[in-house]
Motif scaffolding. Structure first.
Motif, PDB file in Angstrom:
ATOM      1  N   GLU A  58     -20.355   2.982  -4.847  1.00 42.22           N
ATOM      2  CA  GLU A  58     -19.851   1.972  -3.926  1.00 42.22           C
ATOM      3  C   GLU A  58     -18.396   1.696  -4.308  1.00 42.22           C
ATOM      4  OE1 GLU A  58     -23.783  -0.622  -2.894  1.00 42.22           O
ATOM      5  OE2 GLU A  58     -22.810  -0.998  -4.824  1.00 42.22           O
ATOM      6  N   ALA A  59     -17.474   1.952  -3.379  1.00 40.83           N
ATOM      7  CA  ALA A  59     -16.048   1.772  -3.621  1.00 40.83           C
ATOM      8  C   ALA A  59     -15.495   0.719  -2.662  1.00 40.83           C
ATOM      9  CB  ALA A  59     -15.301   3.093  -3.425  1.00 40.83           C
ATOM     10  N   ASP A  60     -14.713  -0.203  -3.204  1.00 40.21           N
ATOM     11  CA  ASP A  60     -14.092  -1.245  -2.388  1.00 40.21           C
ATOM     12  C   ASP A  60     -12.843  -0.688  -1.716  1.00 40.21           C
ATOM     13  OD1 ASP A  60     -16.005  -3.041  -3.202  1.00 40.21           O
ATOM     14  OD2 ASP A  60     -14.766  -3.931  -4.775  1.00 40.21           O
ATOM     15  N   LEU A  61     -12.893  -0.611  -0.386  1.00 42.39           N
ATOM     16  CA  LEU A  61     -11.762  -0.115   0.392  1.00 42.39           C
ATOM     17  C   LEU A  61     -11.511  -1.035   1.587  1.00 42.39           C
ATOM     18  CD1 LEU A  61     -12.666   3.690   0.347  1.00 42.39           C
ATOM     19  CD2 LEU A  61     -10.911   2.531  -1.007  1.00 42.39           C
ATOM     20  N   PRO A  62     -11.207  -2.320   1.320  1.00 44.16           N
ATOM     21  CA  PRO A  62     -11.019  -3.257   2.440  1.00 44.16           C
ATOM     22  C   PRO A  62      -9.802  -2.903   3.276  1.00 44.16           C
ATOM     23  CG  PRO A  62     -10.319  -4.257   0.375  1.00 44.16           C
ATOM     24  CD  PRO A  62     -10.962  -2.941   0.031  1.00 44.16           C
ATOM     25  N   GLY A  63      -9.973  -2.978   4.573  1.00 45.02           N
ATOM     26  CA  GLY A  63      -8.869  -2.735   5.487  1.00 45.02           C
ATOM     27  C   GLY A  63      -8.542  -1.273   5.729  1.00 45.02           C
ATOM     28  N   ILE A  64      -9.296  -0.372   5.124  1.00 44.75           N
ATOM     29  CA  ILE A  64      -9.026   1.052   5.302  1.00 44.75           C
ATOM     30  C   ILE A  64      -9.973   1.607   6.362  1.00 44.75           C
ATOM     31  CG2 ILE A  64      -8.943   3.308   4.171  1.00 44.75           C
ATOM     32  CD1 ILE A  64      -8.232   1.843   1.604  1.00 44.75           C
ATOM     33  N   ARG A  65      -9.395   2.326   7.318  1.00 47.03           N
ATOM     34  CA  ARG A  65     -10.197   2.890   8.400  1.00 47.03           C
ATOM     35  C   ARG A  65     -10.952   4.115   7.921  1.00 47.03           C
ATOM     36  NH1 ARG A  65      -5.478   3.871  12.002  1.00 47.03           N
ATOM     37  NH2 ARG A  65      -6.538   5.845  11.974  1.00 47.03           N
ATOM     38  N   ARG A  66     -12.076   4.371   8.553  1.00 46.09           N
ATOM     39  CA  ARG A  66     -12.918   5.526   8.228  1.00 46.09           C
ATOM     40  C   ARG A  66     -12.148   6.839   8.337  1.00 46.09           C
ATOM     41  NH1 ARG A  66     -17.601   6.713  12.315  1.00 46.09           N
ATOM     42  NH2 ARG A  66     -15.757   7.374  13.400  1.00 46.09           N
ATOM     43  N   ASP A  67     -11.257   6.933   9.326  1.00 44.23           N
ATOM     44  CA  ASP A  67     -10.488   8.164   9.529  1.00 44.23           C
ATOM     45  C   ASP A  67      -9.460   8.411   8.428  1.00 44.23           C
ATOM     46  OD1 ASP A  67     -11.935   8.511  11.835  1.00 44.23           O
ATOM     47  OD2 ASP A  67     -10.381   7.662  13.140  1.00 44.23           O
ATOM     48  N   ASP A  68      -9.145   7.402   7.632  1.00 40.21           N
ATOM     49  CA  ASP A  68      -8.156   7.539   6.563  1.00 40.21           C
ATOM     50  C   ASP A  68      -8.800   7.834   5.205  1.00 40.21           C
ATOM     51  OD1 ASP A  68      -6.072   7.063   8.325  1.00 40.21           O
ATOM     52  OD2 ASP A  68      -6.171   4.890   8.041  1.00 40.21           O
ATOM     53  N   ILE A  69     -10.088   8.149   5.197  1.00 40.93           N
ATOM     54  CA  ILE A  69     -10.821   8.435   3.964  1.00 40.93           C
ATOM     55  C   ILE A  69     -11.357   9.859   4.017  1.00 40.93           C
ATOM     56  CG2 ILE A  69     -12.782   7.771   2.498  1.00 40.93           C
ATOM     57  CD1 ILE A  69     -12.633   4.987   3.819  1.00 40.93           C
ATOM     58  N   ASP A  70     -11.241  10.586   2.915  1.00 42.44           N
ATOM     59  CA  ASP A  70     -11.764  11.951   2.820  1.00 42.44           C
ATOM     60  C   ASP A  70     -12.671  12.026   1.597  1.00 42.44           C
ATOM     61  OD1 ASP A  70     -11.976  14.699   3.558  1.00 42.44           O
ATOM     62  OD2 ASP A  70     -10.616  15.195   1.919  1.00 42.44           O
ATOM     63  N   GLY A 116      -7.652   9.206   0.100  1.00 43.68           N
ATOM     64  CA  GLY A 116      -7.219   8.672   1.377  1.00 43.68           C
ATOM     65  C   GLY A 116      -5.917   7.931   1.248  1.00 43.68           C
ATOM     66  N   GLU A 117      -5.612   7.170   2.280  1.00 44.32           N
ATOM     67  CA  GLU A 117      -4.355   6.432   2.282  1.00 44.32           C
ATOM     68  C   GLU A 117      -4.547   5.101   2.990  1.00 44.32           C
ATOM     69  OE1 GLU A 117       0.330   7.017   3.405  1.00 44.32           O
ATOM     70  OE2 GLU A 117      -1.092   8.584   3.914  1.00 44.32           O
ATOM     71  N   TYR A 118      -4.039   4.067   2.350  1.00 41.97           N
ATOM     72  CA  TYR A 118      -4.002   2.748   2.959  1.00 41.97           C
ATOM     73  C   TYR A 118      -2.595   2.566   3.489  1.00 41.97           C
ATOM     74  CZ  TYR A 118      -4.470  -2.264   3.632  1.00 41.97           C
ATOM     75  OH  TYR A 118      -4.505  -3.511   4.182  1.00 41.97           O
ATOM     76  N   LYS A 119      -2.471   2.596   4.793  1.00 39.23           N
ATOM     77  CA  LYS A 119      -1.150   2.576   5.413  1.00 39.23           C
ATOM     78  C   LYS A 119      -0.621   1.142   5.507  1.00 39.23           C
ATOM     79  CE  LYS A 119      -2.075   6.797   7.817  1.00 39.23           C
ATOM     80  NZ  LYS A 119      -2.609   7.412   8.979  1.00 39.23           N
ATOM     81  N   GLU A 120       0.656   1.027   5.204  1.00 41.09           N
ATOM     82  CA  GLU A 120       1.350  -0.259   5.298  1.00 41.09           C
ATOM     83  C   GLU A 120       1.364  -0.720   6.751  1.00 41.09           C
ATOM     84  OE1 GLU A 120       3.376  -3.483   3.745  1.00 41.09           O
ATOM     85  OE2 GLU A 120       2.903  -1.728   2.525  1.00 41.09           O
ATOM     86  N   ARG A 121       1.039  -1.981   6.968  1.00 36.92           N
ATOM     87  CA  ARG A 121       1.075  -2.531   8.318  1.00 36.92           C
ATOM     88  C   ARG A 121       2.509  -2.886   8.693  1.00 36.92           C
ATOM     89  NH1 ARG A 121      -2.426  -7.585   9.084  1.00 36.92           N
ATOM     90  NH2 ARG A 121      -0.975  -8.304   7.533  1.00 36.92           N
ATOM     91  N   GLU A 122       2.806  -2.772   9.975  1.00 39.29           N
ATOM     92  CA  GLU A 122       4.112  -3.216  10.438  1.00 39.29           C
ATOM     93  C   GLU A 122       4.057  -4.722  10.606  1.00 39.29           C
ATOM     94  OE1 GLU A 122       6.162  -1.227  13.493  1.00 39.29           O
ATOM     95  OE2 GLU A 122       5.306   0.717  13.002  1.00 39.29           O
ATOM     96  N   ARG A 123       5.097  -5.378  10.122  1.00 38.40           N
ATOM     97  CA  ARG A 123       5.145  -6.832  10.179  1.00 38.40           C
ATOM     98  C   ARG A 123       6.480  -7.286  10.750  1.00 38.40           C
ATOM     99  NH1 ARG A 123       2.991  -5.706   4.993  1.00 38.40           N
ATOM    100  NH2 ARG A 123       0.932  -6.559   4.703  1.00 38.40           N
ATOM    101  N   GLU A 124       6.471  -8.476  11.267  1.00 38.47           N
ATOM    102  CA  GLU A 124       7.719  -9.096  11.682  1.00 38.47           C
ATOM    103  C   GLU A 124       8.204  -9.958  10.533  1.00 38.47           C
ATOM    104  OE1 GLU A 124       7.715 -11.149  15.377  1.00 38.47           O
ATOM    105  OE2 GLU A 124       6.469  -9.633  16.331  1.00 38.47           O
ATOM    106  N   GLY A 131      -0.635   2.913   0.107  1.00 41.91           N
ATOM    107  CA  GLY A 131      -0.344   4.296  -0.255  1.00 41.91           C
ATOM    108  C   GLY A 131      -1.610   5.080  -0.558  1.00 41.91           C
ATOM    109  N   ARG A 132      -1.435   6.201  -1.235  1.00 39.18           N
ATOM    110  CA  ARG A 132      -2.545   7.109  -1.523  1.00 39.18           C
ATOM    111  C   ARG A 132      -3.465   6.540  -2.586  1.00 39.18           C
ATOM    112  NH1 ARG A 132      -3.521  10.881   1.053  1.00 39.18           N
ATOM    113  NH2 ARG A 132      -4.655  12.007  -0.513  1.00 39.18           N
ATOM    114  N   PHE A 133      -4.756   6.762  -2.409  1.00 38.78           N
ATOM    115  CA  PHE A 133      -5.732   6.384  -3.426  1.00 38.78           C
ATOM    116  C   PHE A 133      -6.627   7.573  -3.721  1.00 38.78           C
ATOM    117  CE2 PHE A 133      -7.712   5.256   0.600  1.00 38.78           C
ATOM    118  CZ  PHE A 133      -8.978   5.782   0.480  1.00 38.78           C
ATOM    119  N   GLU A 134      -7.250   7.530  -4.895  1.00 37.43           N
ATOM    120  CA  GLU A 134      -8.141   8.614  -5.306  1.00 37.43           C
ATOM    121  C   GLU A 134      -9.171   8.073  -6.295  1.00 37.43           C
ATOM    122  OE1 GLU A 134      -7.976  12.969  -7.530  1.00 37.43           O
ATOM    123  OE2 GLU A 134      -6.125  11.937  -7.017  1.00 37.43           O
TER     124      GLU A 134
END
Length: 157
Positions: A68-80, A92-100, A111-114
């Motif tokens: 069981e790995a904690d990956l909050p906010g990461i989409r299924r498509d961004d995990i391998d 996978g990769e947790y992509k930075e959100r665009e902010r104002e 960024g990248r995780f493993e």
């Protein structure tokens, strides 16, 4: 994981101890040691790209290993997920959100995780399953039949 700061020529190490012989030869040895430590800590990350490892638990049941790995906010498509004979690798990769506005402080990892795990017994790699629910990735790796515990009945002679 925090990495030590790289040594650069003319750094505090050399300036601070000029009378004690802490010149380039000793500093070069420390630099070489630092490079080796960095390579060990970076593992298989591409040069210039550090991968972080998510918090994870691995437990064993009678039938399987469950990670069981904690990956909050990461989409299924961004995990391998890759499974070899006994090794499990989640990347996978947790992509930075665009902010104002201007980001003043951030403690979220991006960024990248493993995550890698070497499982202690033979497994059925073709039957591995994974689910992502509420930010927790659950990977179930069934054990091979031969590794399941079996109760031995004792008979009287």
């Amino acid at each position: 994981m925090t990495l030590p700061v790289r040594h650069r020529p003319g750094s505090l190490l050399e300036r601070r101890f000029p009378g004690f012989g802490w010149g380039e030869p000793v500093a070069a040895e420390f630099d070489e040691l630092f490079q080796r430590m960095t390579q060990l800590l970076e593992g298989t990350a591409a040069p210039g790209e550090l991968a972080w490892s998510p918090a994870a638990d691995m437990r064993e049941t009678d039938d399987a290993y469950v990670i069981e790995a904690d990956l909050p906010g990461i989409r299924r498509d961004d995990i391998d997920i890759e499974m070899s004979e006994r090794g499990l690798r989640i990347t996978g990769e947790y992509k930075e959100r665009e902010r104002e506005g201007v980001l003043r402080r951030s403690t979220r990892r991006t960024g990248r995780f493993e995550y890698q795990a070497l499982l202690p017994a033979d497994v059925r790699a073709e039957e591995v399953s994974a689910t992502l629910h509420e930010g927790v990735l659950t990977v179930t790796v069934p054990k091979a039949q031969a590794t399941k515990p079996r109760h031995i009945e004792i008979t009287e002679s």
